[in-house]
Write an enzyme that holds these catalytic residues in place. Structure first.
Site, mmCIF file in Angstrom:
data_model
loop_
_atom_site.group_PDB
_atom_site.id
_atom_site.type_symbol
_atom_site.label_atom_id
_atom_site.label_comp_id
_atom_site.label_asym_id
_atom_site.label_seq_id
_atom_site.Cartn_x
_atom_site.Cartn_y
_atom_site.Cartn_z
ATOM 1 N N GLY A 179 -8.155 -5.804 15.745
ATOM 2 C CA GLY A 179 -7.852 -4.412 16.095
ATOM 3 C C GLY A 179 -6.386 -4.031 15.995
ATOM 4 O O GLY A 179 -6.069 -2.855 15.847
ATOM 5 N N GLY A 180 -5.483 -4.996 16.095
ATOM 6 C CA GLY A 180 -4.055 -4.682 15.936
ATOM 7 C C GLY A 180 -3.766 -4.581 14.452
ATOM 8 O O GLY A 180 -3.521 -5.580 13.795
ATOM 9 N N ASP A 181 -3.842 -3.372 13.914
ATOM 10 C CA ASP A 181 -3.803 -3.266 12.454
ATOM 11 C C ASP A 181 -2.929 -2.123 11.960
ATOM 12 O O ASP A 181 -3.035 -1.719 10.810
ATOM 13 C CB ASP A 181 -5.215 -3.127 11.897
ATOM 14 N N ARG A 236 0.847 -1.198 0.000
ATOM 15 C CA ARG A 236 0.000 0.000 0.000
ATOM 16 C C ARG A 236 0.884 1.250 0.000
ATOM 17 O O ARG A 236 2.020 1.226 0.466
ATOM 18 C CB ARG A 236 -0.944 -0.007 1.188
ATOM 19 N N GLU A 288 -4.169 6.209 2.583
ATOM 20 C CA GLU A 288 -3.515 5.125 1.862
ATOM 21 C C GLU A 288 -4.255 4.767 0.584
ATOM 22 O O GLU A 288 -5.482 4.835 0.520
ATOM 23 C CB GLU A 288 -3.459 3.874 2.744
ATOM 24 N N LYS A 294 -8.284 0.706 -3.338
ATOM 25 C CA LYS A 294 -9.085 1.336 -2.294
ATOM 26 C C LYS A 294 -8.353 2.552 -1.781
ATOM 27 O O LYS A 294 -7.133 2.516 -1.598
ATOM 28 C CB LYS A 294 -9.341 0.355 -1.149
#
Lengths: 353, 353
Positions: B233-235, B53, B64, B77
């Protein structure tokens, strides 16, 4: 269903809107304003991101994303390049773009950019020539009479004071189209049957052909002293228009060397051949044309910052015109954590209706 | 002015259209179909581009672009991440996307993707759990009850047969919102006051909190054997939810290791800590869960291919629904070389009208 909130709506400028905006502002005035907007961004060049474009290549074309940002606004352009499209009656290059607010990440504008790219390319060329061409240039040869030709001619008239345009194309129908489109617009248009004829008396030579191979649109003996060459068509790897000997005796000015060395005329030269970044001339940190006899070359490939200037100009210029459509593009529930509830309420509203 | 040609028109799916499409198809059916579409692309994973990305960072957020292609279609996206947006009543994450035809480079779909991303994230989680969770899993703890929570719950019901969901959030209002939205949808919903209570009897533990710091939503002693952890959630760099000790005793499955090692839970581990790519489990080239007692972890960060699957699914699913608007986005003159003439003719038409 309830109406989307203000933040959910993103103005969209269609092709039809863009054409009407060009007619509303007037194409020459728009070229001057765009050239000013682009020049202002070249002047502050170091402040703007120079992210490399992200290309997705296939056997028959390329799709690219060209993002940039100045820390306040973010923009990107989607652009394709498919030379075989013309055979299907499609555009070789189409584009659209998006402008967004860096503080929130929300898009603030979506626009067609096929026409806007044609406008910004011509405005960039004319802006560069304003800095580099011999003083008092009045005649421009226009070699290659495709989709970009009329835009170039009118930008050079409006920004540089060009009075005579000499179009030439290997396909005489393209020259006829170009001359017909330019009729009655205050330019003396002299259609030419050869490139040699087109450059007669020209202080500026614009090359903008669609040849995909290494081509020699201009040979060394065709280019005399005191000429500015605006080379627009050499804009991707393997595609050039000028004989290397011309490059060796010209002062070469580029947008962004890492990109131009791959895509521009100078892909034919050693990777350390000296070039000047155009922004430095504008910012006053590098010399432009050295003397009246010099051959100068703007080796233009098109850079993301020019699109960014054009998108921001467009965004500012739209106010009061009504020339856009509001798109309900951003899901914006009253409670940001309740995206699902927004769908549930749409269900309730639909059932009640 | 004359109508744009067929190629000039690009279908646009608004937020309103997307909500209506979800209601038209039914959210659970849509989750099953989306999970199937994503699974099919994981099965042919090596054929699809894995371009990194392209991120534009600022002090308060990131924008992004996530492009990919399978050689037939191209998609990207646009997504932002601005944690402080919630304070302004805006979404932390909003998104839109574009699908294009590789053969021509022309866009074929523009869509909102805030809702579509929520759907594809939940469908991806449930698809992974179908391969990794203990057989007969019926109870899921749902830790973090923000915008993604209900989508996760319904995806796991539809795809994995989950019957009971146990939501918990540090903010009880979020849990109440989640429970209210899920009422009457065929799930037993047991709101919980602590994370420990939520995981009682759960075979699947989904963590999806908005903490921006390294957080420990799950400590080592909370996780017994035979559990599947779906860590959503850890992203992003600096954002994790699990105690490292859990990672050390879990079988870890990821979308794309180069991205997950930077953004996922495993950013806490050595860069060579063994992980399994989920696509290999689906393609049959790597084992999934080893035994009933193993702790499995899907360390989900969201990958461009999942968005690509979702866009292609959407494009195929639109037919016959009327749930789009045609945008006049691509300048498509009759003669591709005559872009300028198209503007001239618009002028003539406007004058005549």
């Amino acid at each position: 269903m309830s109406l989307p909130s203000r933040h959910a709506l993103v103005p969209f400028v269609s092709v039809d809107h863009m054409m009407r905006l060009v007619l509303h502002i007037g194409i020459e005035r728009m070229m001057v304003e765009l050239a000013d907007a682009i020049e202002a961004d070249f002047r502050r060049w170091p402040e703007i991101d120079k992210t490399p474009r992200v290309a997705s290549h296939s056997d028959i074309g390329v799709i690219e994303l060209m993002p940039t940002s100045d820390g306040q606004q973010y923009g990107f352009k989607y652009v394709n390049g498919h030379p075989s499209n013309t055979r299907r009656g499609l555009q070789t290059v189409t584009a659209f773009g998006v402008l967004a607010d860096v503080a929130t990440g929300y898009p603030v504008l979506v626009s067609e950019m096929t026409i806007l790219t044609a406008l910004r390319t011509a405005a960039s060329s004319a802006m560069a020539a304003k800095w580099l061409a011999p003083r008092g240039s009045r005649v421009m040869a226009m070699i290659g009479n495709g989709a970009q030709a009329e835009f170039q001619a009118l930008a050079f008239k409006a920004v540089c004071g060009i009075e005579e345009v000499r179009p030439y194309d290997i396909d005489p129908a393209a020259t006829r189209k170009c001359a017909a489109n330019l009729a009655g617009r205050g330019l003396r248009v002299v259609p030419c049957a050869t490139a040699e004829e087109a450059i007669l008396g020209a202080q500026i030579v614009t090359t903008c052909t669609a040849d995909k191979q290494y081509a020699t649109i201009l040979t060394d003996n065709m280019v005399g002293g005191g000429v500015h060459i605006n080379a627009v068509g050499g804009d991707c790897p393997g595609k050039t228009e000028l004989a290397p000997a011309i490059l060796h005796r010209a002062g070469i000015f580029v947008e962004y060397p890492p990109q131009t060395r791959i895509e521009g005329e100078i892909q034919q030269l050693d990777p350390d051949h000296p070039v000047t970044e155009l922004w430095q001339v504008i910012a006053g940190t590098a010399p432009g044309r050295l003397d009246a006899g010099q051959v100068t070359l703007f080796d233009s490939v098109g850079f993301a910052i020019e699109d960014f200037s054009a998108l921001r100009y467009l965004h500012a210029r739209l106010a009061g015109t009504g020339l856009w459509l509001d798109l309900d593009m951003i899901a914006d529930p009253d409670d940001p954590r309740d995206l699902f509830g927004m769908i549930c309420r749409a269900e309730t509203a639909a059932t009640a209706a």
